[in-house]
Design an enzyme around this catalytic site. Structure first.
Site, PDB file in Angstrom:
ATOM      1  N   ASN A  38       0.867  -1.177   0.000  1.00  0.00           N
ATOM      2  CA  ASN A  38       0.000   0.000   0.000  1.00  0.00           C
ATOM      3  C   ASN A  38       0.906   1.231   0.000  1.00  0.00           C
ATOM      4  O   ASN A  38       1.501   1.563   1.014  1.00  0.00           O
ATOM      5  CB  ASN A  38      -0.887  -0.036   1.252  1.00  0.00           C
ATOM      6  CG  ASN A  38      -1.687   1.235   1.446  1.00  0.00           C
ATOM      7  OD1 ASN A  38      -1.775   2.077   0.547  1.00  0.00           O
ATOM      8  ND2 ASN A  38      -2.276   1.381   2.631  1.00  0.00           N
ATOM      9  N   LYS A  89       0.067   4.261  -0.267  1.00  0.00           N
ATOM     10  CA  LYS A  89      -0.588   5.443   0.320  1.00  0.00           C
ATOM     11  C   LYS A  89      -0.351   6.661  -0.586  1.00  0.00           C
ATOM     12  O   LYS A  89      -0.289   6.501  -1.799  1.00  0.00           O
ATOM     13  CB  LYS A  89      -0.088   5.665   1.755  1.00  0.00           C
ATOM     14  CG  LYS A  89      -0.200   4.390   2.594  1.00  0.00           C
ATOM     15  CD  LYS A  89       0.038   4.595   4.058  1.00  0.00           C
ATOM     16  CE  LYS A  89      -0.100   3.261   4.791  1.00  0.00           C
ATOM     17  NZ  LYS A  89      -0.007   3.383   6.220  1.00  0.00           N
ATOM     18  N   HIS A 147      -9.529   1.400   4.749  1.00  0.00           N
ATOM     19  CA  HIS A 147      -8.269   1.537   5.492  1.00  0.00           C
ATOM     20  C   HIS A 147      -8.495   2.481   6.674  1.00  0.00           C
ATOM     21  O   HIS A 147      -9.274   3.435   6.567  1.00  0.00           O
ATOM     22  CB  HIS A 147      -7.182   2.084   4.567  1.00  0.00           C
ATOM     23  CG  HIS A 147      -5.821   2.033   5.191  1.00  0.00           C
ATOM     24  ND1 HIS A 147      -5.404   2.965   6.111  1.00  0.00           N
ATOM     25  CD2 HIS A 147      -4.804   1.148   5.064  1.00  0.00           C
ATOM     26  CE1 HIS A 147      -4.180   2.652   6.516  1.00  0.00           C
ATOM     27  NE2 HIS A 147      -3.787   1.557   5.896  1.00  0.00           N
ATOM     28  N   GLU A 201      -6.854   4.812   7.788  1.00  0.00           N
ATOM     29  CA  GLU A 201      -6.588   6.231   7.491  1.00  0.00           C
ATOM     30  C   GLU A 201      -7.785   6.866   6.790  1.00  0.00           C
ATOM     31  O   GLU A 201      -8.069   8.052   6.977  1.00  0.00           O
ATOM     32  CB  GLU A 201      -5.303   6.351   6.656  1.00  0.00           C
ATOM     33  CG  GLU A 201      -4.070   6.081   7.531  1.00  0.00           C
ATOM     34  CD  GLU A 201      -2.851   5.558   6.787  1.00  0.00           C
ATOM     35  OE1 GLU A 201      -2.823   5.615   5.539  1.00  0.00           O
ATOM     36  OE2 GLU A 201      -1.922   5.078   7.471  1.00  0.00           O
ATOM     37  N   GLU A 242      -5.463  -4.799  10.576  1.00  0.00           N
ATOM     38  CA  GLU A 242      -4.418  -3.804  10.805  1.00  0.00           C
ATOM     39  C   GLU A 242      -4.705  -3.037  12.093  1.00  0.00           C
ATOM     40  O   GLU A 242      -5.508  -2.080  12.089  1.00  0.00           O
ATOM     41  CB  GLU A 242      -4.369  -2.803   9.648  1.00  0.00           C
ATOM     42  CG  GLU A 242      -4.076  -3.437   8.302  1.00  0.00           C
ATOM     43  CD  GLU A 242      -3.493  -2.420   7.326  1.00  0.00           C
ATOM     44  OE1 GLU A 242      -2.360  -2.617   6.889  1.00  0.00           O
ATOM     45  OE2 GLU A 242      -4.168  -1.416   7.045  1.00  0.00           O
ATOM     46  N   GLY A 244       2.580   2.198  10.792  1.00  0.00           N
ATOM     47  CA  GLY A 244       3.587   3.248  10.658  1.00  0.00           C
ATOM     48  C   GLY A 244       4.311   3.592  11.947  1.00  0.00           C
ATOM     49  O   GLY A 244       5.007   4.602  12.017  1.00  0.00           O
ATOM     50  N   SER A 258       3.421  -2.163  10.309  1.00  0.00           N
ATOM     51  CA  SER A 258       4.860  -2.253  10.591  1.00  0.00           C
ATOM     52  C   SER A 258       5.478  -3.593  10.205  1.00  0.00           C
ATOM     53  O   SER A 258       6.401  -4.063  10.877  1.00  0.00           O
ATOM     54  CB  SER A 258       5.142  -1.911  12.059  1.00  0.00           C
ATOM     55  OG  SER A 258       4.764  -0.563  12.323  1.00  0.00           O
TER      56      SER A 258
HETATM   57  P1  PGA Z   1       2.867   0.290   7.581  1.00  0.00           P
HETATM   58  O1  PGA Z   1       1.391   0.521   7.010  1.00  0.00           O
HETATM   59  O2  PGA Z   1       3.379  -1.010   7.002  1.00  0.00           O
HETATM   60  O3  PGA Z   1       3.662   1.466   7.119  1.00  0.00           O
HETATM   61  O4  PGA Z   1       2.753   0.201   9.071  1.00  0.00           O
HETATM   62  C1  PGA Z   1       0.516  -0.550   6.817  1.00  0.00           C
HETATM   63  C2  PGA Z   1      -0.790  -0.072   6.237  1.00  0.00           C
HETATM   64  O5  PGA Z   1      -1.285   0.988   6.645  1.00  0.00           O
HETATM   65  O6  PGA Z   1      -1.377  -0.725   5.354  1.00  0.00           O
END
Ligand code: PGA
Length: 249
Positions: free
Chosen positions: A10, A12, A94, A96, A164, A170, A209
Site C-alpha cells: 500500500n 498510500k 483503510h 486512514e 491492521e 507506521g 509495521s
Molecule cells: P505500515 O502501514 O506497514 O507502514 O505500518 C501498513 C498499512 O497501513 O497498510
C-alpha cells in the site's frame, strides 16, 4: 485450490513517476513467485505502473473507490476507472480513510459491492485503536467491523480481509504473534460461521509495521495468509524481502 498467499503493498499518498524504477526492480527480481504480489499505488501511477510491470506477475490495485460507477463526484474515482487503469484489487476501509474521511462500515460494504460490480477483488481493512485494545475490546471491535463491512456473498475470489491494528500502522510497534493469532483465528471463525467452509479460502492479511526483519515470524502465525505493507513496500529491496519470506512460509 485456495488462492495463493498475498503480499500486498500500500503506497498510500507516496510515489511519483521516478519511483516506477522500484517496481521495475521488483519485477526483475520476481519473474516467478510462489505467492501473489500486489502493489496499490496512488491512482495517478496505476496506468504507468501497469506498463512498467509488463508480463511480470505483479498485480495492481487502487486504495479507495467511490460507490457510484460514474457521475458528478468531483475528485473521486470509480471502481470501473481503477479496473480500466489496470487494477484487479482495491483497498477499502483503510483506517486512514476511516479516520480522515469518516468512512463507516456501511459505506465500506457499499463500496465493496461497487468493486465487485467492476470486477475487482476488495481488500477490506479492519483493526482496533490502542485505547480499544487496552480496554479489552479488540475482538468486539474487529468482529463488528467485519460484520458491518463485508457484504453477503463474500468469497475467496472477491474478498481479502486485512487486520491492521491502528496502533501498529507506521509506528514500528507490532503485536505479539500470540495477539495476531488470537485475532486471525477469531476472524477465520467468524468468516466460516457467516459464509461457510469456503470462507477458509478468504485470505486474511496482517498489516502494521511489517518489515523484512519480522515478516517470517508473522507469516508463521496461524491464519495469516499474507501481509498488507505500507512503508516497507516502497522500496524493492524491502518489499522483496517480505515477498521472499511469504513465498518460503
Ligand atoms: P505500515 O502501514 O506497514 O507502514 O505500518 C501498513 C498499512 O497501513 O497498510
Amino acid at each position: 485450490m485456495p488462492p495463493k498467499k498475498l503480499a500486498a503493498g500500500n503506497w498510500k499518498m507516496n510515489g511519483l513517476k521516478a519511483d516506477l524504477a522500484e517496481v521495475a526492480a521488483l519485477a526483475e527480481a520476481h519473474a516467478t513467485t510462489a505467492c501473489e504480489i500486489l502493489i496499490c499505488p496512488p491512482a495517478t501511477l496505476l496506468a504507468p505502473m501497469a506498463a512498467t510491470v509488463g508480463s511480470a506477475p505483479i498485480l495492481l490495485g487502487g486504495q479507495n473507490c467511490h460507490a457510484a460507477e460514474s457521475g458528478a463526484h468531483t475528485g473521486d474515482i470509480s471502481a470501473a476507472m481503477l479496473k480500466d487503469a489496470g487494477a484487479g484489487y482495491v483497498i477499502l476501509g483503510h483506517s486512514e480513510r476511516r479516520a480522515d474521511h469518516g468512512e463507516t462500515d456501511a459505506e465500506v460494504r457499499i463500496k465493496t459491492g461497487a468493486a465487485w460490480t467492476a470486477g475487482l477483488t476488495a481488500i477490506v481493512c479492519i483493526g482496533e485503536t490502542l485505547s480499544q485494545r487496552e480496554a479489552g475490546e479488540t475482538l468486539d471491535i474487529v468482529g463488528g467491523q467485519l460484520d458491518g463491512s463485508l457484504p453477503d456473498g463474500s468469497t475467496a475470489e472477491n474478498m481479502v480481509v486485512a487486520y491492521e491494528p491502528v496502533w501498529a500502522i507506521g509506528t514500528g510497534k507490532v503485536p505479539t504473534t500470540v495477539q495476531i493469532a488470537e485475532v486471525h483465528d477469531f476472524l477465520r471463525a467468524q468468516l466460516v460461521s457467516r459464509f461457510g467452509d469456503a470462507a477458509n479460502g478468504i485470505r486474511l492479511l496482517y498489516g502494521g509495521s511489517v518489515k523484512p526483519s519480522n515478516a517470517a515470524e508473522i507469516f508463521a502465525v496461524s491464519n495469516v495468509d499474507g501481509a498488507l505493507v505500507g512503508g516497507a513496500s516502497l522500496k524493492a529491496a524491502d518489499f522483496g524481502g517480505i515477498i521472499d519470506a511469504l513465498a518460503a512460509a
